[in-house]
Design a protein around this motif. Structure first.
Motif, mmCIF file in Angstrom:
data_model
loop_
_atom_site.group_PDB
_atom_site.id
_atom_site.type_symbol
_atom_site.label_atom_id
_atom_site.label_comp_id
_atom_site.label_asym_id
_atom_site.label_seq_id
_atom_site.Cartn_x
_atom_site.Cartn_y
_atom_site.Cartn_z
ATOM 1 N N UNK A 169 -8.067 -16.189 -0.093
ATOM 2 C CA UNK A 169 -8.238 -15.963 1.337
ATOM 3 C C UNK A 169 -6.991 -15.365 1.961
ATOM 4 N N UNK A 170 -5.852 -15.899 1.549
ATOM 5 C CA UNK A 170 -4.588 -15.441 2.118
ATOM 6 C C UNK A 170 -4.306 -13.982 1.741
ATOM 7 N N UNK B 114 -6.535 -11.647 0.921
ATOM 8 C CA UNK B 114 -7.468 -10.793 1.645
ATOM 9 C C UNK B 114 -7.092 -10.702 3.118
ATOM 10 N N UNK B 115 -6.636 -11.822 3.654
ATOM 11 C CA UNK B 115 -6.189 -11.841 5.052
ATOM 12 C C UNK B 115 -5.037 -10.864 5.259
ATOM 13 N N UNK C 148 -6.201 -7.314 5.350
ATOM 14 C CA UNK C 148 -6.811 -6.950 6.626
ATOM 15 C C UNK C 148 -5.774 -6.849 7.740
ATOM 16 N N UNK D 130 -12.648 -0.218 10.127
ATOM 17 C CA UNK D 130 -12.157 -1.591 10.233
ATOM 18 C C UNK D 130 -13.301 -2.590 10.179
ATOM 19 N N UNK D 131 -14.397 -2.262 10.855
ATOM 20 C CA UNK D 131 -15.540 -3.180 10.860
ATOM 21 C C UNK D 131 -16.146 -3.276 9.461
ATOM 22 N N UNK E 42 -13.872 -5.265 7.177
ATOM 23 C CA UNK E 42 -14.002 -6.707 7.386
ATOM 24 C C UNK E 42 -15.189 -7.235 6.597
ATOM 25 N N UNK E 43 -16.290 -6.483 6.631
ATOM 26 C CA UNK E 43 -17.490 -6.916 5.918
ATOM 27 C C UNK E 43 -17.261 -6.913 4.401
ATOM 28 N N UNK F 73 -14.391 -7.093 2.716
ATOM 29 C CA UNK F 73 -13.469 -8.167 2.332
ATOM 30 C C UNK F 73 -14.184 -9.515 2.352
ATOM 31 N N UNK F 74 -15.030 -9.719 3.353
ATOM 32 C CA UNK F 74 -15.765 -10.981 3.436
ATOM 33 C C UNK F 74 -16.681 -11.152 2.229
ATOM 34 N N UNK G 124 -14.640 -11.969 -0.862
ATOM 35 C CA UNK G 124 -14.246 -13.373 -0.801
ATOM 36 C C UNK G 124 -15.412 -14.270 -1.195
ATOM 37 N N UNK G 125 -16.580 -13.972 -0.637
ATOM 38 C CA UNK G 125 -17.770 -14.759 -0.940
ATOM 39 C C UNK G 125 -18.073 -14.765 -2.432
ATOM 40 N N UNK H 244 -15.009 -16.503 -4.509
ATOM 41 C CA UNK H 244 -14.923 -17.938 -4.249
ATOM 42 C C UNK H 244 -16.075 -18.662 -4.943
ATOM 43 N N UNK H 245 -17.248 -18.044 -4.944
ATOM 44 C CA UNK H 245 -18.388 -18.712 -5.547
ATOM 45 C C UNK H 245 -18.249 -18.769 -7.067
ATOM 46 N N UNK I 297 -14.099 -8.607 16.406
ATOM 47 C CA UNK I 297 -14.572 -8.788 15.026
ATOM 48 C C UNK I 297 -13.420 -9.180 14.109
ATOM 49 N N UNK J 133 -11.916 -12.529 10.668
ATOM 50 C CA UNK J 133 -11.223 -12.526 9.386
ATOM 51 C C UNK J 133 -10.298 -13.749 9.320
ATOM 52 N N UNK K 177 -12.555 -16.781 8.757
ATOM 53 C CA UNK K 177 -13.112 -16.927 7.407
ATOM 54 C C UNK K 177 -12.044 -17.257 6.370
ATOM 55 N N UNK K 178 -10.969 -16.462 6.370
ATOM 56 C CA UNK K 178 -10.013 -16.580 5.272
ATOM 57 C C UNK K 178 -9.055 -17.747 5.436
ATOM 58 N N UNK L 287 -19.680 -15.504 6.544
ATOM 59 C CA UNK L 287 -19.906 -14.137 6.056
ATOM 60 C C UNK L 287 -21.145 -13.541 6.724
#
Lengths: 80, 646
Positions: A9-10, A12-13, A16, A52-53, A56-57, A59-60, A63-64, A67-68, B85, B89, B92-93, B430
């Protein structure tokens, strides 16, 4: 709390943060750059905003997925 | 403009509200325990919760405010979309999983689980209440703004209705029904925004001399730039011209003529097309007659269609290559076409003296598309084009507050407790990011579509999105207005629930020696909901005139300054003490609130004092107060470290 998920998370953060920070500083200190039209006659302000939008998607989603897979790995490891 | 309440709108609106209330009563029967009331038993499926995040988050300010800002100024409103938006981030993170792991009902829980301190609960509870109140005011004002055109009621009735409906929703079923209302609203908002965007692209652009009422604004010229206007060869209908004293920073010249065509004076702006050519463009005015009636363009404003009203605006004056109509456009050619076009925007000059009466003159500002699509055209963002570093700092400060604020908003934080585990918290975030991001992409199309739809109300940018729908069909207008109204309902119920949770868990339980029973907690929360709802109604009526999206920016600043340091630092540093957290919350909250109350914007818009007298050097506190919160946390923790170890 330094779980593996938190570390991913860090990272990826941070990615971004660089993208968003770049966008904000470009707007603040070189607003003219945002007026150039690099692609399909659409200016950089719109392209980078959409970028950017979408980033964000993406990267999310990354992460999903990571993480899974990690938690399933851990449970498999536990079974062995 | 005259807003006639339409039958379709009223019916659809009642259906929405009826369905929402019905759902509340039905689900209300299921939620008995406090766990059920505040956190929906932690049983909400992650997908539903994710869309409900969108429902919670896409408030009236997102939908009405951003669309309106883009429709009136261009790209700048989209900067809000991007910032709102980006905040997800952080959520989530960094914040989502620890919040879920540590807490039960409120974000104070998560802190309390670690430090076991009454002081922390108290401070966090108060900051939750403060942020929720700040966020509630614009939502309530938005409700009043919407109800006026939709049902024809005055502002205060709208605020009262929303307040009453929301209190019923929250009191009957708490988090379960609130979540389903949010889910419903979130999905409808995204789906109908998509439908509008598809219709917009299919419609393409068209040039027009005025709005959709068919009135073509008069235009004369070109005139010689070197001559004064007295020397111009004016049309015979305009006589006795005089220059109006200019009060705005904008250097546009406004002229008043005796107008033989209208048989009353008319106002005109002088537009310099290039170095050699000037044009005279017809303006519009709003004033008050000595007997208190509203005057539009010099006549008493009517109440029904066909009577005097302001002409709708928002049209393209020139398309690329001299076309008159583009036909259907693609998602990218929409922007590239607009980039090469010229759109007539409108600006206003208040306080024009008209024989002792004060008038607001709205005048045309033909603007090239390349300018509309670049940042820095809205007065609030103009700072990025100035050489003064304080103006740039104000912009950076706002973007920082938007980035940090989301993850600190109480009504967003409580939504982490409605799902069953950390994985669900992650997955629903997400889904939230996907639906919110998609919606924000659409805001740019909707805003620019509204700008060129010929149906804008020059006096009210908040109505841009519903009016755009109206330019397509009456039914769509009714649906969009009803969704916007449900939007307010949803966000307000989330906020009231967050406040009620804070009162119950963080403030009252804290000072009672005997643990409350479940039943008592739920009853207390319901009483708190009614009280908070009541206060919100009063504030919503009092602050009628305040700009909606403006207050939301501030709520983000306060949330980020007060809550973010305590949410984030303990995750990475073991040395945090409870004193550190308490002081960080208090310092962050008071410094950001204080800054806002002493800022130039508040001086001019709330107190009516000159903005130059303000003590705060710029309006957005975030860039100073967010780091200040972090610094306080670290310093106080270091100072108090030994004490807690003993």
């Amino acid at each position: 709390m330094q779980t593996a998920n938190a570390r991913i998370g860090l990272v990826l953060f941070m990615i971004y943060l660089v993208l968003y920070g770049g966008f904000v500083f470009l707007n603040a200190f070189s607003a003219e750059t945002m007026e150039i039209t690099p692609f399909a006659g659409v200016n950089l302000a719109i392209l980078s905003g959409f970028g950017l939008i979408i980033a964000a998607f993406i990267l999310a989603m990354i992460y999903g997925l990571i993480a899974r897979s990690e938690s399933t790995n851990a449970s498999e490891g536990g079974k062995k | 403009m005259i807003y006639e309440p339409s039958m379709v709108a009223v019916v659809i609106f009642l259906l929405f509200v009826g369905f929402t209330l019905g759902l509340s009563f039905y689900l209300g029967g299921k939620a008995k325990s406090s766990q059920g009331y505040f956190a929906a038993h932690g049983q909400i499926p992650w997908f539903i919760n994710g869309v409900a995040f969108a429902g919670d988050y896409l408030s009236a300010a997102s939908f009405l405010g951003i669309c309106g800002m883009i429709a009136f100024y261009g790209y700048d409103g989209f900067l809000y979309s991007i910032g709102y938006l980006a905040g997800w981030i952080v959520a989530l993170f960094v914040v989502a999983e620890p919040m879920k792991r540590l807490g039960k009902f409120t974000f104070a829980d998560a802190l309390d689980a670690k430090y076991g301190s009454r002081g922390i609960r108290l401070a966090a509870g108060i900051s939750t209440l403060a942020v929720s109140m700040f966020y509630l005011i614009p939502q309530m004002v938005g409700a009043g703004v919407l109800i006026q055109p939709l049902l024809g009621f005055p502002h205060w009735v709208g605020v009262l209705m929303v307040g009453a409906i929301v209190i019923v929703i929250v009191v009957t079923a708490g988090m379960v029904s609130t979540t389903w209302v949010q889910f419903l609203k979130g999905s409808l908002l995204v789906v109908f925004s998509l439908i509008l965007t598809v219709i917009l692209l299919g419609r393409g652009f068209e040039t027009a001399p005025g709005g959709i009422d068919g009135y073509a604004f008069r235009e004369y010229g070109p005139f010689d730039t070197k001559a004064t206007f007295e020397e111009w060869d004016l049309p015979s209908e305009l006589t006795e011209g005089e220059k109006v004293e200019s009060l705005s920073s904008d250097k546009t010249t406004i002229l008043r003529f005796e107008d033989a065509k209208l048989e009353r004076p008319s106002y005109w702006s002088v537009y310099s097309k290039n170095e050699n050519e000037k044009y005279l463009l017809e303006a519009q005015t709003v004033g008050t007659s000595p007997s208190g009636e509203t005057l539009v363009n010099g006549q008493v404003k009517g109440t029904q269609k066909g009577e005097p009203e302001l002409h709708p605006i928002g049209y393209i004056s020139e398309l690329p290559d001299g076309q008159e109509k583009t036909g259907p456009l693609g998602p990218l050619s929409f922007f590239s076409t607009l980039q090469e076009s010229e759109v007539v925007l409108w600006a206003s000059q208040p306080g024009v003296d008209d024989e002792g009466q004060s008038l607001t003159v709205y005048y045309q500002k033909p603007t090239p598309g390349s300018q509309i699509l670049r940042p820095g055209e809205h007065p609030r963002f103009a700072g990025i084009r100035s050489d003064h570093w304080l103006d740039k700092l104000n912009f950076l400060s706002l973007m920082l507050a938007l980035f940090c604020g989301t993850a600190s908003l109480p009504h967003i934080l409580i939504r982490y407790y409605t799902v069953k585990d950390e994985a669900s918290a992650r997955k629903s975030t997400i889904v939230g990011i996907a639906s919110i991001g998609f919606f924000y992409v659409l805001t740019l199309y909707l805003g620019l579509g509204a700008m060129t739809s010929g149906s804008m109300d020059v006096t009210n940018s908040n109505m841009a999105a519903p009016l755009l729908a109206k330019s397509i069909s009456e039914l769509l207008f009714a649906i969009i207005s009803a969704i916007a109204f449900t939007t307010v309902l949803g966000t307000v119920s989330g906020l009231i629930l967050a406040s009620a949770g804070a009162v119950t868990h963080d403030l009252v339980s804290n000072f009672r020696t005997v643990e409350m029973t479940d039943h008592e907690k739920v009853r207390l929360a319901k009483i708190a909901s009614v009280a908070v709802g009541g206060i919100a109604i009063v504030l919503g009526i009092l602050f009628e005139k305040l700009n909606v999206s403006y207050l939301v920016g501030w709520a983000f600043s306060v949330a980020a300054s007060a809550n973010l340091p305590s949410l984030v630092v303990p995750l990475f540093w073991k040395g945090v003490t409870r004193q550190g957290i308490i002081s960080a919350v208090i310092v962050g909250m008071t410094s950001s609130l204080g800054w806002i109350l002493l800022s130039g914007d508040t001086y001019s818009k709330v107190y009516g004092l000159p903005a130059e007298d303000a003590l705060a050097p710029f309006s957005q506190p975030g860039i100073i107060t967010i780091p200040l919160g972090f610094l306080t946390l670290v310093v106080v923790s270091l100072l108090t470290k030994e004490k807690t170890e003993d």
